[in-house]
Design a protein around this motif. Sequence first.
Motif: not given
Lengths: 312, 314
Positions: B100, B103-104, B108, B187, B191, B194, B198, B236, B239-240, B243
């Motif tokens: 996480i 990927q964040v 982003f 990832t 990715t 995410v 975003c 965000l 998305a978290v 995931r």
Amino acid sequence: MSAYSITEPSARTKWVAGVLVIGYALVTILPLVWILMTGFKSPSDAISYPPKVIFEPTLEGYVNLFTTRTRQTAEYLAANPPQTWYEEIVRKYDMVIAGPSRYGERFLNSVIIGFGSTFLSIFLGTLAAYAFSRFKVPLKDDLMFFILSTRMMPPIAVAIPIFLMFRSLGLSDTHLGMIVLYTAVNISLAVWLLKGFIDEIPREYEEAAMIDGYTRFGAFVKVVLPQAVTGIAATAIFCLIFAWNEYAFALLLTSGNAQTAPPFIPTIIGEGGLDWPAVAAGATLFLLPVLFFTVLLRKQLLRGITFGAVRK
Amino acid sequence: MSDTPLDRAARATPPRVARRIRGLSDRAIAWIFVAPTIFLLLAVNIFPLIWTIRLSFTDFKANRSREVEWIGLRNYERILTDSDIWLTMQATAHFLFWTIFFQVLIGFTLAWLINKKFHGNDLWTTIIVLPMMLSPAVVGNFWTFLYQPQIGLFNYIVEFFTGIPASSFQMIGDVALAPWSIVIVDTWMWTPFVMLICLAGLRSIPDYIYEAAEIDRASKWRQFWTITVPMVLPFLMLAVLFRGIENFKMFDLVVQLTGGGPGSVTELTSINLKREAFEKWRTGYSSAYAIILFVTVFGLASIYVKALNKVKER
């Protein structure tokens, strides 16, 4: 208002952003390109080090993917000259093609089960989504939340009772069983997405149609469905991708008859030599349709993914 | 009630005539449309869940048909006090956190860059999105090729860029590196997901807010922290959430990539569960395990969603 916007990024910013993103895109696509290339290498080229970028392409990997071969004695080989181009490739290793491999079957199973479950999910999902959207179904909101919470279970956990259920119903390792299972897994997401799309269609159109004499069902078919087509397409893609890529259930609930490609591809490795080109070929063929459709239908896909996020 | 022509006509129609309107009534349609879906969900989701709960209180083993004994909470006790299970949880937590995190961070950043709308960004965005469409099992399988110690592309590239000799380390076979090998592949795959969410968030911020900030002479840095971040935050967090739930259930990718090894250093909860249920055939035990996992995810997700809703209301 002038054409110049004070919030528009400068040309230099755009250039830097572009370079960074393109850089990332190239790095990200490198593994895929590598696997594609490996499918066309000979087994010795595939395992050479440093990794070969320039090599002589061959269809060995693909031939090995689709056939089973046996080793034969020199006399046998001399007495039976190769009849086809793929037989010739195999002869280089003193082998003879004994028959087709299981790969074709598995791929076909993926197609059948994938499209079957997608069709069923969309069919039932659209009906249910329409009802949830237009009518006061009791417990509607609880139901929706509950539906989503079923997606929190790990597939392995769900597989335990399903395995027992299928065993006693005789659905183990059947196409029907897998189609029903995938539909049931997909349908919660499908109903949620489709309801969102149908919510966006104004009710006035159906009401006008019904004043004109259409039944509710007729209005549904003639008025709502045509307008929901893009939403349905986006949802269908998701259902198909899920069923196509699914591994855990296929691994645990199928074996010879209804097994799809994902549990099968790792077994292509074969004994000795580690036939990497064949594995790469198998992976490439399996991934290619998804890649193709992603590029083709990217707008619908993107709409579907971000739709789920924006709507919450 | 609104006063459309339809309503006026409806009110004017005497009840007997209204009921004779042809076609199925709305109620009938509603039930017919919803029934098959409900039935399917009951049969394949609810009923098995209840069955699992029942099984979790027994010592049933699916590969034997001997007498099943009701043993109450003993399965639950055993699981919650088993130190191996806690190791599994640790491996899963490590995986969850780092995937996480990266990927964040990367997602982003990519979304922010793509939002600068450089020439041709559609094409490259599509390319970036490709990995997440693939079958995780097949991806895990071919990444074993890339991670091969002697012949793999990954080691070669690491040597190329950092000078660390390719033969001095192996990603999958090494106890310290294996957890990172799965983080890297996950990832790589997710990715883009995410990033897309975003991006949707960034695009939902209207230009006039930035224009007003510009007029007020706010610096870009300030604009970023007071406008961009708060408005993208709900996206965000969503998305978290997605995931997080997906990676908690993670099975396909890791099973193919490392098989849970070396040893059990990358054995995530789903992999452990599969071993208990379908290799050791401790069906009752693994049912309890499954219930515990489900309750955990459900509980954490509910708390998280409450927090998310608070953020959205700001």
